[in-house]
Write a protein that holds these residues in place. Sequence first.
Motif, PDB file in Angstrom:
ATOM      1  N   UNK A  91       0.794  -1.164   0.035  1.00 17.61           N
ATOM      2  CA  UNK A  91      -0.121  -0.009  -0.047  1.00 17.61           C
ATOM      3  C   UNK A  91       0.826   1.398  -0.060  1.00 17.61           C
ATOM      4  N   UNK A  92       2.217   1.166   0.380  1.00 21.27           N
ATOM      5  CA  UNK A  92       3.155   2.292   0.073  1.00 21.27           C
ATOM      6  C   UNK A  92       4.297   1.870   1.097  1.00 21.27           C
ATOM      7  N   UNK A  93       5.338   2.943   0.864  1.00 18.16           N
ATOM      8  CA  UNK A  93       6.558   3.070   1.776  1.00 18.16           C
ATOM      9  C   UNK A  93       6.426   4.254   2.328  1.00 18.16           C
ATOM     10  N   UNK A  94       6.844   4.174   3.824  1.00 16.00           N
ATOM     11  CA  UNK A  94       7.048   5.398   4.786  1.00 16.00           C
ATOM     12  C   UNK A  94       8.477   5.203   5.330  1.00 16.00           C
ATOM     13  N   UNK A  95       8.749   6.565   5.583  1.00 14.02           N
ATOM     14  CA  UNK A  95       9.812   6.562   6.404  1.00 14.02           C
ATOM     15  C   UNK A  95      11.166   6.171   5.761  1.00 14.02           C
ATOM     16  N   UNK A  96      11.387   6.221   4.422  1.00 11.33           N
ATOM     17  CA  UNK A  96      12.738   5.959   3.761  1.00 11.33           C
ATOM     18  C   UNK A  96      13.783   6.822   4.271  1.00 11.33           C
ATOM     19  N   UNK A  97      14.649   6.241   4.804  1.00 14.80           N
ATOM     20  CA  UNK A  97      15.949   7.076   5.415  1.00 14.80           C
ATOM     21  C   UNK A  97      17.188   6.411   5.186  1.00 14.80           C
ATOM     22  N   UNK A  98      18.220   7.118   4.810  1.00 17.01           N
ATOM     23  CA  UNK A  98      19.609   6.616   4.627  1.00 17.01           C
ATOM     24  C   UNK A  98      20.377   7.316   5.873  1.00 17.01           C
ATOM     25  N   UNK A  99      20.997   6.349   6.328  1.00 12.51           N
ATOM     26  CA  UNK A  99      21.795   6.692   7.783  1.00 12.51           C
ATOM     27  C   UNK A  99      23.207   6.897   7.303  1.00 12.51           C
ATOM     28  N   UNK A 100      23.726   6.076   6.560  1.00 11.68           N
ATOM     29  CA  UNK A 100      25.338   6.283   6.276  1.00 11.68           C
ATOM     30  C   UNK A 100      25.491   5.856   4.817  1.00 11.68           C
ATOM     31  N   UNK A 101      26.716   6.325   4.157  1.00  9.98           N
ATOM     32  CA  UNK A 101      26.882   5.854   2.842  1.00  9.98           C
ATOM     33  C   UNK A 101      27.302   4.422   2.986  1.00  9.98           C
ATOM     34  N   UNK A 102      27.253   3.721   1.779  1.00 12.57           N
ATOM     35  CA  UNK A 102      27.589   2.563   1.424  1.00 12.57           C
ATOM     36  C   UNK A 102      28.580   2.604   0.365  1.00 12.57           C
ATOM     37  N   UNK A 103      29.956   2.117   0.588  1.00 11.37           N
ATOM     38  CA  UNK A 103      31.032   2.050  -0.248  1.00 11.37           C
ATOM     39  C   UNK A 103      31.181   0.625  -1.036  1.00 11.37           C
ATOM     40  N   UNK A 105      32.588  -2.518  -1.892  1.00 11.84           N
ATOM     41  CA  UNK A 105      32.971  -3.622  -0.975  1.00 11.84           C
ATOM     42  C   UNK A 105      32.178  -3.733   0.169  1.00 11.84           C
ATOM     43  N   UNK A 106      31.396  -2.857   0.496  1.00 13.05           N
ATOM     44  CA  UNK A 106      30.356  -3.137   1.560  1.00 13.05           C
ATOM     45  C   UNK A 106      29.527  -4.072   1.394  1.00 13.05           C
ATOM     46  N   UNK A 107      29.375  -4.812   2.403  1.00 15.15           N
ATOM     47  CA  UNK A 107      28.524  -6.176   2.591  1.00 15.15           C
ATOM     48  C   UNK A 107      27.068  -5.963   3.393  1.00 15.15           C
ATOM     49  N   UNK A 108      25.868  -6.025   2.682  1.00 12.00           N
ATOM     50  CA  UNK A 108      24.760  -5.529   3.382  1.00 12.00           C
ATOM     51  C   UNK A 108      23.867  -6.742   3.716  1.00 12.00           C
ATOM     52  N   UNK A 109      23.089  -6.553   4.740  1.00 12.46           N
ATOM     53  CA  UNK A 109      22.224  -7.649   4.990  1.00 12.46           C
ATOM     54  C   UNK A 109      21.135  -6.880   5.712  1.00 12.46           C
ATOM     55  N   UNK A 131       5.552  -3.631   7.882  1.00 19.86           N
ATOM     56  CA  UNK A 131       6.918  -3.826   8.583  1.00 19.86           C
ATOM     57  C   UNK A 131       8.033  -3.202   8.410  1.00 19.86           C
ATOM     58  N   UNK A 132       9.025  -3.127   9.361  1.00 20.86           N
ATOM     59  CA  UNK A 132      10.113  -2.366   9.393  1.00 20.86           C
ATOM     60  C   UNK A 132      11.252  -2.983   8.710  1.00 20.86           C
ATOM     61  N   UNK A 133      11.974  -2.469   7.649  1.00 17.85           N
ATOM     62  CA  UNK A 133      13.024  -3.105   7.068  1.00 17.85           C
ATOM     63  C   UNK A 133      14.092  -2.272   7.540  1.00 17.85           C
ATOM     64  N   UNK A 134      15.495  -3.001   7.926  1.00 17.15           N
ATOM     65  CA  UNK A 134      16.649  -2.345   8.356  1.00 17.15           C
ATOM     66  C   UNK A 134      17.710  -3.063   7.526  1.00 17.15           C
ATOM     67  N   UNK A 135      18.412  -2.274   6.881  1.00  9.60           N
ATOM     68  CA  UNK A 135      19.413  -2.689   6.014  1.00  9.60           C
ATOM     69  C   UNK A 135      20.803  -2.226   7.048  1.00  9.60           C
ATOM     70  N   UNK A 139      29.594  -4.207   9.482  1.00 10.55           N
ATOM     71  CA  UNK A 139      29.934  -3.849  11.015  1.00 10.55           C
ATOM     72  C   UNK A 139      28.691  -3.564  11.853  1.00 10.55           C
ATOM     73  N   UNK A 140      27.639  -3.786  11.290  1.00  7.14           N
ATOM     74  CA  UNK A 140      26.364  -3.866  12.089  1.00  7.14           C
ATOM     75  C   UNK A 140      25.779  -2.456  12.150  1.00  7.14           C
ATOM     76  N   UNK A 141      26.381  -1.390  11.197  1.00  2.39           N
ATOM     77  CA  UNK A 141      26.130   0.001  11.285  1.00  2.39           C
ATOM     78  C   UNK A 141      24.539  -0.121  10.270  1.00  2.39           C
ATOM     79  N   UNK A 142      23.705   0.764  10.830  1.00  2.00           N
ATOM     80  CA  UNK A 142      22.442   0.776  10.067  1.00  2.00           C
ATOM     81  C   UNK A 142      22.690   1.726   8.763  1.00  2.00           C
TER      82      UNK A 142
END
Length: 156
Positions: A91-103, A105-109, A131-135, A139-142
């Motif tokens: 039905x939509x996406x809310x609160x999309x936020x980027x918290x830190x840059x991805x460089x 070689x960075x591995x995301x989960x 649902x809340x999605x957190x990438x 290093x565990x940084x959001x």
Amino acid sequence: MDASSAATETTLTYDELAVGDTFERGSTTLTEAEITSFAGEYDPQPFHLDHDAGADSMFGGLVASGLHTYCACNRLATEAFFSRVAFMGGRGVDELRWHRPVRPGDTLSVSVEVTTKRVSESNPDRGYVDVDVTGTNADGDVVVTWTVLGMVRIAA
């Protein structure tokens, strides 16, 4: 319920989901070639395309487009959650936020957590599951977060 331990072949319906259920799966590593290719096609900002421009930017180096980060993490969220439930669409996406840059070689989960659910008043075949999605990086940084406003089929 620790939904991450459910068999991947299981399709969970609305009734089988509970607020607080979490789903995690997989990871992806963004390469420099992927970052510059995505940016060239969809977000051609200099700091996504060129080392020197990235070095001269506030990022101090080449970084992935936030849209690329979102797309890569959305793929993981789909593998972890959306493809494992009787998902009928969003039905939509809310609160999309980027918290830190991805460089490069960075591995995301990704982690997906059921935050709210309610039965649709107008369509008895579905429930609304948000649902809340957190990438995160290795290093565990959001790095990115958003909320998906979803619809999930109710068991017949």
